[in-house]
Design a protein around this motif. Structure first.
Motif, mmCIF file in Angstrom:
data_model
loop_
_atom_site.group_PDB
_atom_site.id
_atom_site.type_symbol
_atom_site.label_atom_id
_atom_site.label_comp_id
_atom_site.label_asym_id
_atom_site.label_seq_id
_atom_site.Cartn_x
_atom_site.Cartn_y
_atom_site.Cartn_z
ATOM 1 N N ASP A 218 0.880 -1.171 0.000
ATOM 2 C CA ASP A 218 0.000 0.000 0.000
ATOM 3 C C ASP A 218 0.918 1.221 0.000
ATOM 4 O O ASP A 218 1.670 1.440 0.962
ATOM 5 C CB ASP A 218 -0.912 -0.023 1.232
ATOM 6 C CG ASP A 218 -1.911 1.123 1.243
ATOM 7 O OD1 ASP A 218 -1.492 2.282 1.045
ATOM 8 O OD2 ASP A 218 -3.106 0.880 1.469
ATOM 9 N N HIS B 67 0.588 3.552 2.966
ATOM 10 C CA HIS B 67 1.085 2.937 4.207
ATOM 11 C C HIS B 67 2.617 2.864 4.221
ATOM 12 O O HIS B 67 3.241 3.141 5.243
ATOM 13 C CB HIS B 67 0.509 1.526 4.361
ATOM 14 C CG HIS B 67 -0.971 1.492 4.496
ATOM 15 N ND1 HIS B 67 -1.692 0.318 4.569
ATOM 16 C CD2 HIS B 67 -1.893 2.483 4.557
ATOM 17 C CE1 HIS B 67 -2.985 0.589 4.666
ATOM 18 N NE2 HIS B 67 -3.131 1.903 4.661
ATOM 19 N N ASP C 186 -1.664 6.987 8.334
ATOM 20 C CA ASP C 186 -2.598 6.233 7.492
ATOM 21 C C ASP C 186 -3.834 7.043 7.095
ATOM 22 O O ASP C 186 -4.960 6.690 7.415
ATOM 23 C CB ASP C 186 -3.036 4.924 8.178
ATOM 24 C CG ASP C 186 -3.846 4.040 7.236
ATOM 25 O OD1 ASP C 186 -3.984 4.392 6.049
ATOM 26 O OD2 ASP C 186 -4.354 3.001 7.699
ATOM 27 N N HIS D 36 -5.348 8.390 3.573
ATOM 28 C CA HIS D 36 -5.154 8.348 2.128
ATOM 29 C C HIS D 36 -5.546 9.681 1.490
ATOM 30 O O HIS D 36 -6.447 10.359 1.975
ATOM 31 C CB HIS D 36 -6.020 7.241 1.511
ATOM 32 C CG HIS D 36 -5.746 5.883 2.077
ATOM 33 N ND1 HIS D 36 -6.365 4.755 1.616
ATOM 34 C CD2 HIS D 36 -4.923 5.468 3.072
ATOM 35 C CE1 HIS D 36 -5.938 3.703 2.290
ATOM 36 N NE2 HIS D 36 -5.072 4.112 3.191
HETATM 37 ZN ZN ZN Z 1 -4.874 2.734 4.811
#
Ligand code: ZN
Ligand code: FE
Ligand code: FE
Length: 302
Positions: free
Chosen positions: A177, A180, A224, A226
């Motif tokens: 990710d 992340h 975290d 986005h």
């Molecule tokens: Zn996330």
């Protein structure tokens, strides 16, 4: 180069996978990711095989391949801590059956959070739980997601993931990710360096899925949150480099970027994916992304 790109889409009780495919097709996507119910809870309904069959007919029309679609386990499952372990194990076993009956081959899983336990102990709990969940007959491959390191999350570095992969008797893969990784401290502007490190520790062939997200925060923030593609701290060019990376062309890329809020009615928000996929395919940043999204969904009245 043809890329495999899509987004998180909904999976609703009445339309199930068919609804998910139809939604993905409105974004011009050739893959998608679903939660088999609400991501934040574990209420799940039996799968209607008739809807699944129709979904596959629709997928053919839209050039979506079965082995590119992804499922994501609900994020409240925590295999790291004995407190919810038994529930997590039995839920995951059922979830794997549901995902298999939908014909989906990969299930993304957050490794868990240690909450008060020593890291070693938490990692061992995850290993033991996965050894109990999986069997020789399991067809779905669990993809452990790289985490931002928010709170006590496990999976914030490659050696933690490597330990879990080595401890589990059955093959696992990894879901990168980008948000992340950046929030965990990895430099996404030097992705080749990261990929080398990944290859040395885990192996590039173990990358089963990539979540493509920009980040609202600076590198190493462990937050975290986005952000829309090109609007965060990772930036458009770095994300394009990752998406079009020659070594990752067979790996499905999934957007999990935030919906865009309406300016007047704060309860209204619109999916950004059609427009993000468009700018990714054009390899050209859209400076009016939010405005274009609002205009499109307000005028089309969807
Ligand atoms: Zn996330
Ligand atoms: Fe996730
Ligand atoms: Fe993710």
């Amino acid at each position: 180069m043809e890329i495999i790109i899509g987004s998180h889409v909904s999976f609703k009780k009445d339309t199930e996978l068919l609804g998910s495919v139809l939604e993905a097709s409105t974004y011009g996507a050739n893959t998608f990711m679903i939660y088999t119910g609400a991501p934040q809870n574990t209420t799940r309904y039996p799968i209607d095989s008739n809807l699944t069959k129709k979904a596959y007919e629709e997928m053919k029309k839209n050039n979506i391949h079965q082995n590119h679609i992804i499922a994501h386990a609900p994020y409240i499952i925590n295999l790291a801590n004995p407190k919810n372990m038994d529930f997590g194990i039995s839920f995951l076993k059922q979830e794997i059956k549901r995902v298999e009956s939908l014909g989906i081959g990969k299930l993304v899983l957050h490794p868990g959070s240690s909450v008060g336990l020593e890291e070693k102990v938490a990692i061992n709990n995850i290993i033991n739980a996965l050894n109990e969940v999986l069997s020789i007959d399991t067809k779905v491959i669990i993809c452990l997601e790289t985490m931002a390191g928010k709170g006590t999350e496990i999976g914030k570095n490659l050696s933690q993931l490597k330990e879990i992969i080595d401890g589990v008797k059955y093959p696992l893969m990894v879901c990168l990710d980008t948000c992340h990784l950046h929030d965990a401290g990895y430099d996404m502007s030097d992705f080749d360096q990261f990929l080398n490190e990944f290859d040395q520790i885990i192996g590039i062939s173990k990358i089963g899925c990539i979540h493509i997200n920009d980040s609202k925060n600076e590198r190493n923030s462990h937050k975290d949150r986005h952000e829309n593609i090109g609007y965060g701290y990772i930036g458009f060019d770095n994300l394009i480099h990752i998406i079009y990376h020659e070594k990752l062309k067979e790996v499905p890329k999934i957007l999990e970027t935030p919906y865009v809020k309406d300016l007047e009615n704060k309860k209204l928000s619109f999916p950004p994916y059609k427009f993000e996929i468009e700018m990714i395919k054009n390899k050209k940043m859209n400076q009016n992304l939010m405005e274009d999204i609002r205009k499109f969904y307000i005028s089309s009245d969807k």
